[in-house]
Write a protein that holds these residues in place. Structure first.
Motif, short mmCIF file in Angstrom:
data_model
loop_
_atom_site.label_atom_id
_atom_site.label_comp_id
_atom_site.label_asym_id
_atom_site.label_seq_id
_atom_site.Cartn_x
_atom_site.Cartn_y
_atom_site.Cartn_z
N VAL A 53 50.13 47.73 37.78
CA VAL A 53 48.70 47.84 38.06
C VAL A 53 48.29 46.62 38.88
N PRO A 54 47.27 46.74 39.75
CA PRO A 54 46.81 45.58 40.51
C PRO A 54 46.27 44.49 39.59
N SER A 55 46.74 43.27 39.78
CA SER A 55 46.27 42.15 38.97
C SER A 55 44.89 41.69 39.44
N LEU A 56 44.02 41.40 38.48
CA LEU A 56 42.68 40.93 38.82
C LEU A 56 42.70 39.53 39.44
N ARG A 57 43.84 38.85 39.39
CA ARG A 57 43.90 37.52 40.01
C ARG A 57 43.68 37.59 41.51
N TYR A 58 43.89 38.78 42.10
CA TYR A 58 43.74 38.93 43.55
C TYR A 58 42.34 39.37 43.96
N LEU A 59 41.42 39.47 43.02
CA LEU A 59 40.06 39.90 43.36
C LEU A 59 39.38 39.04 44.42
N LEU A 99 39.21 39.28 29.23
CA LEU A 99 38.74 38.37 30.28
C LEU A 99 37.85 37.27 29.71
N ARG A 100 38.04 36.08 30.25
CA ARG A 100 37.15 34.98 29.90
C ARG A 100 35.79 35.20 30.55
N GLN A 101 34.76 34.59 29.98
CA GLN A 101 33.42 34.78 30.50
C GLN A 101 33.30 34.26 31.93
N SER A 102 34.02 33.17 32.25
CA SER A 102 33.97 32.65 33.62
C SER A 102 34.48 33.67 34.63
N ASP A 103 35.50 34.44 34.24
CA ASP A 103 36.01 35.48 35.13
C ASP A 103 35.01 36.61 35.29
N GLN A 106 32.26 35.49 37.63
CA GLN A 106 32.66 35.38 39.03
C GLN A 106 33.00 36.73 39.65
N PHE A 107 33.64 37.61 38.88
CA PHE A 107 34.18 38.84 39.47
C PHE A 107 33.61 40.12 38.87
N GLY A 108 32.59 39.99 38.03
CA GLY A 108 32.06 41.16 37.33
C GLY A 108 31.71 42.32 38.22
N ASP A 109 31.00 42.04 39.33
CA ASP A 109 30.57 43.12 40.22
C ASP A 109 31.77 43.82 40.85
N ALA A 110 32.75 43.04 41.26
CA ALA A 110 33.94 43.63 41.88
C ALA A 110 34.73 44.45 40.87
N ILE A 111 34.80 43.95 39.64
CA ILE A 111 35.54 44.67 38.60
C ILE A 111 34.89 46.02 38.31
N GLU A 112 33.57 46.04 38.25
CA GLU A 112 32.86 47.27 37.92
C GLU A 112 32.93 48.31 39.03
N SER A 113 33.37 47.90 40.22
CA SER A 113 33.48 48.87 41.31
C SER A 113 34.61 49.86 41.08
#
Length: 363
Positions: A53-59, A99-103, A106-113
């Motif tokens: 699966v694509p890793s979220l580290r590359y967001l 996921l940590r809150q800092s992640d 920072q990336f919440g909007d992209a994750i929800e896409s």
């Protein structure tokens, strides 16, 4: 040493990346020979954990992360096409990301896409991951598109299809060096000279050495993992500091470390201890399981953190496809398609520019 008959392409390295490249080229009518150093196909491929699966580290890299998501679709296509003919090598399973809150900030909007992912409340986490003991100070994202892939079986399927399309496959063919001539490339092994119009280096962590794809900055990263017997069924793939997953053969995979250890493939007490602590803390019932395998492999990583795909700097007929880090199983097919389009059609647009070997040198 006598030269063998000349091929359109010689592929140096017989892991999943090289197998997909050979398969794609042969499907377009090219003559291809694969030269693999080991006694059996693949090396790092056979030691991979299999979480595809694509890793979220590359967001943060929007273009590359989207490319990885598209690559997952290519892998899904391979599952549908290859498994009916060559046997199962995959297992679909939801993936739960902690996921940590800092992640999240920072990336919440992209994750929800991602339409297949959704945030879970505390009660929903308990329902999705029964038996797991998960920290309350994390946010949890459930994605139904999780996938486990058995690298050895996947490689066998791609290899067999490539051979059916005319690929010549040679084991125990350690390449000493690659010598570029005016109108061809001579690939020198311990026992033969193989001539080809062009060469593709897919030798994983070894790609930058032995005069193969010098200057591309590919280096090894050790990853340790352990396999537990099937005393416990996992409800999902858990991705946190490490990950827990049920493999295609039902055994539990706990992985994986990321270590700078050169070409040392040793399994260490420190590495395995960290994995065991994570596993039993996340799912206490795993404490009763029997460890059945300890494994270490070398991921090929680049200076940019992206695969390196394209013409090797200062070479004319030598190309490279390496540096896939921990997503080789996920992205091998997509990389091979992009490289094949570049080699045969001079169309490189499907590969992000950050993968260009010139960019890898800058990194």
């Amino acid at each position: 040493m006598a030269a063998s008959s000349r091929s359109d392409f010689a592929v140096v390295g017989g892991g999943i990346v090289g197998a997909c490249v050979a398969d794609e080229l042969a499907s377009r009518g090219a003559s291809v020979v694969v030269l693999d150093a080991g006694s059996e196909p693949g090396h790092a491929t056979n030691r991979a954990a299999g979480v595809a699966v694509p890793s979220l580290r590359y967001l943060p890299d929007t273009e590359f992360y989207q490319w990885l998501r598209d690559a997952k679709q290519c892998l899904d296509e391979d599952v549908l096409k290859l498994e009916p003919q060559f046997g199962a090598f995959s297992r679909s399973k939801s993936i739960l990301r902690a996921l940590r809150q800092s992640d999240v900030d920072q990336f919440g909007d992209a994750i929800e896409s991602s339409a297949q992912a959704r945030w879970l409340s505390g009660d929903e986490v308990s329902a999705a991951a029964p038996g797991m003991k998960l920290p309350a100070n994390r946010s949890y994202l459930l994605d139904d598109s999780g996938l486990m892939v058995d690298g050895r079986r996947y490689l066998d399927a791609v290899r067999r299809r490539g051979i059916g399309a005319g690929v010549q496959w040679r084991q125990n063919a350690l390449v000493r060096f690659v010598e570029e001539e005016a109108d061809h490339v001579a690939v020198v092994t311990e026992t033969a000279v193989v001539e080809a119009d062009q060469v593709v280096i897919t030798a994983g962590a070894w790609s930058s050495g032995r005069g193969l794809a010098a200057g591309t900055g590919i280096s090894p990263q050790r990853g340790q993992l352990l396999i537990l017997d099937r005393a416990v069924d996992l409800p999902c793939i858990l991705s946190s500091a490490f990950y827990l997953a049920q493999g295609v053969d039902d055994r539990v995979v706990v992985g994986a470390t990321e270590e700078s250890a050169g070409f040392d493939e040793s399994v260490t007490v420190e590495g395995i201890s960290r994995l065991l602590m994570f596993a039993t803390a996340a799912m206490p019932a795993l404490g009763a399981c029997e460890p059945v395998e300890f494994r270490a492999g070398l991921r090929p990583v680049s200076a940019t953190g992206r695969p390196v795909v394209g013409r090797v700097p200062d070479r004319t007929r030598v190309f490279v496809s390496a540096g896939h880090a921990g997503h080789g199983l996920l992205s091998a097919r997509a990389t091979a398609r992009g490289l094949t389009s570049g080699l045969l059609d001079d169309d490189w647009d499907s590969l992000p520019y950050s993968m260009c070997p010139v960019e890898s040198v800058k990194g």
